[in-house]
Every structure is written in C-alpha cells, then in structure tokens.
Motif scaffolding. Structure first.
Motif, PDB file in Angstrom:
ATOM      1  N   THR A  38       0.821  -1.216   0.000  1.00  0.00           N
ATOM      2  CA  THR A  38       0.000   0.000   0.000  1.00  0.00           C
ATOM      3  C   THR A  38       0.855   1.265   0.000  1.00  0.00           C
ATOM      4  OG1 THR A  38      -0.115  -0.011   2.422  1.00  0.00           O
ATOM      5  CG2 THR A  38      -1.888  -1.146   1.233  1.00  0.00           C
ATOM      6  N   LEU A  39       2.146   1.165   0.388  1.00  0.00           N
ATOM      7  CA  LEU A  39       3.014   2.350   0.424  1.00  0.00           C
ATOM      8  C   LEU A  39       4.408   1.959  -0.055  1.00  0.00           C
ATOM      9  CD1 LEU A  39       3.295   5.104   3.073  1.00  0.00           C
ATOM     10  CD2 LEU A  39       5.362   3.890   2.411  1.00  0.00           C
ATOM     11  N   ASN A  63       8.036   4.082  -0.813  1.00  0.00           N
ATOM     12  CA  ASN A  63       8.790   5.333  -0.832  1.00  0.00           C
ATOM     13  C   ASN A  63      10.247   5.016  -1.184  1.00  0.00           C
ATOM     14  OD1 ASN A  63       9.911   7.838  -0.523  1.00  0.00           O
ATOM     15  ND2 ASN A  63       9.118   8.192   1.546  1.00  0.00           N
ATOM     16  N   ASN A  77      -4.228   1.802  -5.659  1.00  0.00           N
ATOM     17  CA  ASN A  77      -4.275   1.887  -4.188  1.00  0.00           C
ATOM     18  C   ASN A  77      -2.889   1.965  -3.551  1.00  0.00           C
ATOM     19  OD1 ASN A  77      -3.725  -0.823  -4.979  1.00  0.00           O
ATOM     20  ND2 ASN A  77      -4.289  -1.534  -2.918  1.00  0.00           N
ATOM     21  N   SER A 128       0.421   3.984  -2.681  1.00  0.00           N
ATOM     22  CA  SER A 128       0.990   5.322  -2.598  1.00  0.00           C
ATOM     23  C   SER A 128       2.478   5.229  -2.921  1.00  0.00           C
ATOM     24  CB  SER A 128       0.777   5.900  -1.195  1.00  0.00           C
ATOM     25  OG  SER A 128       1.430   7.141  -1.057  1.00  0.00           O
ATOM     26  N   SER A 155       6.190   7.085  -3.926  1.00  0.00           N
ATOM     27  CA  SER A 155       7.037   8.289  -3.905  1.00  0.00           C
ATOM     28  C   SER A 155       8.386   7.921  -4.511  1.00  0.00           C
ATOM     29  CB  SER A 155       7.218   8.799  -2.474  1.00  0.00           C
ATOM     30  OG  SER A 155       5.972   9.145  -1.896  1.00  0.00           O
TER      31      SER A 155
END
Length: 625
Positions: A537-538, A540, A556, A558, A560
């Motif tokens: 879900t994330l 980075n 869905n 995220s 970066s």
C-alpha cells in the motif's frame, strides 16, 4: 588422571575417582516404577536410593587385572567377561563436554562485546577469580556469550560481579531466548544471588547466554557449561526435555559451613549450611561411609538435623522465591549411626499440601546409611514456601538436605532462516552494537531487538519478524539477497541511511505492506515484481540513484519516487524513448567530443604562437643561439 575440561576456555584437570571393582552375585531391590500401581506415591513424585545400576566410565576405573594364567575357575573368567562388557558399554560415556571460561582472561571467547578488567571480587566461588568482562552502554542493551556444544543435558552456571566501586548493576539473564533470572536490586548481598545455575537440554548444538541491561553495566566473572552424564537428573514426571530448572537454593542441614561439591561431572554444586531451625533441634553426624545416589556427594548425608521426642516435628520457610511458578522440591534423607533413635515415619507437607504421607525412611532405603532422594513438584502462589515434616506417633522427623528448583517454561524462538538473515544484515549494513542485535531477535518477547517487531505462528510454534525499522541509523553497505527469507515481513523502513546496491531481493516478499527506502544511495532499476506485491500500500523510494523504467503500480499504492534523475516512464517522469544506457552513451560521447575539441584548440594555439615567434627577428636570433 581423567581428561581435563573440554573446550577453548580455561582447562581444569579433573581427578578421576578410583573404584575397586569387586564382583558380587547379589540381587538388589529394583526401584518401583513411579506413578503406577506398584508405587506407594501418586504420579508426579519420584524417588531413588543408593541401589542404582553401576554407571562407570573408562576414566573412573582403576584397572588392575591379574595375569591371565592366574585366572583358573569358570567364575573368574565369567567375572572378567562382565568387566569387559562394562568397559565396552561405557566407552562412549567417558567423555562429557565441559567448559569453564574465566571472563576477561586471555582465554576468554564467545562474547559479543564488552571490556575485560582485573580485580573482580566475588563472595563465593569454587576457584580463584581475578578477571571479568563488563558490558557497558557502548556495548548495547543486550550482550551474549555463544558456543557450539554437543547435544545433551547441561548444567549452566554464571557468576556475576560488581564493576570497580560502582553500585551493583541490575539486569536480566536469558538462555536461548528464555528468561531464567531477573536479579533483585540487593543481589550482591546474598551468596546465592551472585550466580545463576540452570539445568536444561540442548538439541541443536547451539547455546547462548544473554544479559539484558536495565541499570549499570552487567559484569560477568565466569561462564560454565557441564554436560550431565545422566540425562534423567530427576525421576518422576518432571524432566529436562522441555523445561529449564533454575536452582533457587540448596541447603545442607547439620552444618554452618557453605561448601561446593568436588564433583566436576555435576558442576561443583553449591550447598548452603544450616545448623539450626529451632532451639530444640539436634545436630547428628557420622563418619561412616554412605551408600549414596550416584550424583550426590556423601557429605550431604554425613550430617542432619533431627527433632526430639518432646518436639518431634520440623518446620522451616524458604523465602525470596518467584511467586506463581512451579518448583521442584528435592529432599535428601539418610538414617545415620542410630543417633536418630526410634521410628522415623513422618508426613512431608509443602504449603499445607501433603507431598508424602507416612514417609518411612528405613522401609524405602532398606537399611541405615543408605541415602534416599525424593522430589515433588508444587505451585507456589507467594514468595515463601512452608516446609513441614510432621512426625507420626512415636516417631521423630529429620532431614539431611533439600534443593529447590524453579521450573521455567521455554520461550518460543524465531525461525532460524529469519535469524540468519538478520545476522547477515547486521554484518553487511554495519549495524551499531548499541542496538543490541545479539541472541534471538524475538525472544525473550519483552526484549526483542531494537527496531524489530515480531509475531507468533500458532501452528508452527515459532516467532517471526513482522517489522524492521532502522531509519536514521547511519547504516552503510548493501542489502543481502537473503532478505527474501523474511517471508512474514509487512513493514521495512531503512530511510535516511547510506545504503547502496540493488533492491531486487525485496520484490519477492509477498507479505510486504509498507516499504520505505528513501534518502539512501540505492541504484539500478525498480523491479517489475514490486508492482505485483499483493499487500503493498506504500512505496517510498525517493532520493536515491535509481534508474530505468518505472513499473505501473495499482491505484491503491501510494508511490514516492522523486529525486531519482535516472527514472523514466510512468507517472511524472519523462518518456523512456531512449533507455538509460543509450542516454549514458550519448552523455559519454558528448564529453569525449568536448575533450577532443579542447585538445585540437590547444594544439592550434601552440602552432600559431610558434609561427609568430619565427616572424620576430629578435626571438628568432635568440632561438638560433
């Protein structure tokens, strides 16, 4: 003389007892099976007497064999064959692993950190101690001694010290991830608290003893491991196969002097002397030889405390025990030199529970000067244990010695593949010792490694790594491909470090939900497998040196990725019409052309200057001369 203590630590010669071998064809009474109808005691109770089968090793036998020509009768030949059988069947038992390390000495090894020092005082010890190893704050919150040992049942003992003139440190001791002792604040004031002694079994040839700091610097004087020659240290239902047994106390009645056994096979056990329980007690003593249970010293049974006909009962309290734990209570009895007088039948009660009713010593032992050892397991709800020997009518109660062992259930360890992955990660990323990455990552449960969170697998009965968070730890190096072994990992945060290399290994961890590798020096491409992680879900990965095409992630997730000038494709990145390798080639080609052009310009300028010098008569004449 038998072989000395085995291992790379401090070797101590072990004198072998001399035993005269005499063959007597005599039948001894067999011990009745515990917990069956033949036993006078209920399940959970065990007993043993001095009529145990012969258990010898080669080093224990003084072989004095007559010349074969002097052996004439069939009985003599038969006896010789039996001795030969005893020898051959016990050869494998002749060597038991034993290790004693004088910490801080030149032979010290197996430690994770710390500093050696000299002049370590100790109130009791079976040998002189002049050095130690102290684990200061710079060594981290967890430090360990680790060894490879043969599988078997071990007695493990560690002596503690107070560093220099400081206050006694406060710390917790664990063995193989199981807490075996939390030192009380005043531990240095009590002889029996200056060391911890634990019995347990090792199955995987790996043993580690760890010290978890709370206050001050844990200071270790000696570490001892003795492989017990008899795996069944206790009879009855209690065994060492699944539990740890920590010695709380050993009391030798009828003497005021504390003493260490001279039995190296069982680790020189410490016995505290007790000369009086009440004003009407009587000390009895004998110098006659005792038929003793094999692994206990005879001096335990040479003295005793006995009640009197006027007050036939004995009562005492054992204090400072850990409440809400099980304890094994081991009683030692031997009727010696007739000084007790009359009948010796009594009930043995522990906290008002009758452990043994109508305990008849002479009936069990068969005769005087024969030791009897019985044990009982009891739950202790408070910090004291009340022992009551209540004599039957016309009898008196007495006791030679008692042991109290705390039963500690083992904690669950971490999956071995995940432990080895973190150990390699510790090495490759140069993780600071101050994080305390020693021992088991998840056990003891309340002392997991810094930055590590664990969960428990109910089905396989193991702990596993759930999260790793090591942001801002000045980590350097590269990730190991073995990170793929962290098959339960849900969160990994290595942001704000100086880690380089590939991140490809992380793309196979299907359980990953959040991954933060930002502000590092990772290079290479983002594996397409990252876009197929089902739980992610994330993500980075910003501010790194990543390059190549960005995979297409699900809505869905995220993502970066800023600060990676080599990325292209999806999102806000430029088109990947030219792949990165072509771009690099163009840049290199451009730099090369600029360099060549610069060289050409320099050469042209030199030629022009030379021609100008030739046109000037003064410079030409000067050049000619």
């Amino acid at each position: 003389m038998a072989t000395g203590l085995v291992g790379s630590g401090f070797a101590v010669p072990i004198p072998a007892p001399t035993i005269k071998i005499c063959l007597h064809l005599r039948s001894y009474p067999r011990n009745k099976p515990v917990g069956k109808s033949a036993s006078p005691y209920p399940p959970g109770i065990g007993f043993s007497t001095g009529t145990h089968p012969l258990n010898l090793s080669f080093s224990e036998i003084d072989w004095s064999v007559a010349p074969l020509g002097s052996i004439k009768t069939l009985g003599e030949w038969f006896g010789l064959l039996i001795l030969l059988f005893v020898f051959l069947s016990n050869v494998e038992k002749a060597e038991s692993f034993a290790l004693r390390i004088h910490c801080g000495s030149k032979d010290d090894f197996g430690y994770s950190g710390g500093f050696p020092f000299e002049g370590a005082p100790v109130s009791i010890s079976p040998f002189p101690v002049s050095t130690g190893r102290t684990f200061t704050n710079s060594s981290g919150p967890v430090n360990c001694y680790r060894f490879s040992v043969p599988s078997g049942t071990y007695s493990i003992r560690v002596f503690f010290g107070v560093p220099f003139d400081n206050s006694p440190p406060f710390f917790v001791i664990s063995i193989k991830g199981t807490i075996v002792r939390s030192l009380p604040v005043d531990w240095s004031n009590w002889d029996e608290e200056t060391f911890v002694e634990v019995l347990h079994s090792v199955y995987d040839e790996d043993e580690y003893i760890c010290f978890h700091s709370f206050y001050g610097s844990p200071t270790i004087l000696t570490v001892e491991l003795f492989q017990l020659p008899n795996a069944n240290y206790l009879s009855g239902e209690m065994s060492l196969r699944s539990s740890y047994l920590r010695t709380h106390t050993r009391l030798n009645f009828g003497t005021s002097e504390p003493s260490f056994e001279q039995n190296h096979l069982y680790g020189n056990r410490f016995w505290k002397g007790v000369s009086r329980l009440a004003d009407n007690d009587k000390i009895i003593h004998t110098d006659k030889s005792i038929v003793v249970t094999s692994h206990y010293p005879s001096f335990l049974y040479n003295t005793a405390l006995t009640a009197t006909p006027c007050v036939p009962d004995l009562r005492f309290i054992i204090k400072r025990i850990v409440p809400h734990r099980k304890y094994v209570v081991i009683f030692h009895f031997c009727q010696i030199n007739g000084s007790i007088g009359g009948s010796t039948v009594f009930d043995i009660k522990l906290n008002e529970i009758v452990a043994f009713r109508n305990f008849d010593l002479l009936k069990i032992a068969g005769s005087e000067y024969t030791s009897v050892t019985v044990n009982y397991t009891i739950y202790a709800p408070t910090k004291t244990l009340f022992v009551y020997l209540k004599a039957q009518k016309g009898s008196v109660s007495f006791i030679n010695a008692i042991e109290l062992l705390e039963v500690i259930e083992p904690d669950y360890n971490t999956f071995s593949s995940e432990v080895s992955t973190l150990v390699k990660m510790k090495s490759l990323l140069q993780i600071s010792p101050q994080l305390g990455w020693n021992g088991d990552p998840c056990s003891p449960e309340r002392y997991s490694w810094t930055g590590i969170q664990c969960s428990f697998d109910q089905k396989q009965r193991f702990r596993f790594i759930r999260t790793v968070s090591l942001a801002h730890q000045s980590l350097k190096g590269s990730l190991t491909d073995e990170l793929a072994n962290l098959t339960h990992l849900t969160f990994l945060n290595l942001s704000f470090n100086e880690i380089d290399g590939s991140i490809a290994a992380l793309g196979s961890i299907k359980t990953l939900e959040k991954l933060d590798l930002s502000n590092n020096r990772f290079n290479g491409s983002i594996p397409s497998s990252f876009a197929r992680l089902p739980q992610l879900t994330l993500l980075n990965l910003s501010t790194n040196l990543l390059s190549g095409e960005v995979p297409k992630f699900l809505p869905n997730v995220s993502v970066s990725l800023g600060g990676n000038i080599g990325l292209c494709g999806n999102g806000d990145f430029p088109s990947c019409r030219y792949n990165f390798s072509v771009l690099v080639a163009l840049v290199v080609g451009f730099v090369f052309l600029v360099a060549v052009a610069s060289i050409v310009v320099v050469m042209v300028l030199k030629i022009r200057r030379s021609k100008a010098d030739n046109l000037d008569p003064k410079k030409a004449e000067k050049k000619r001369l």
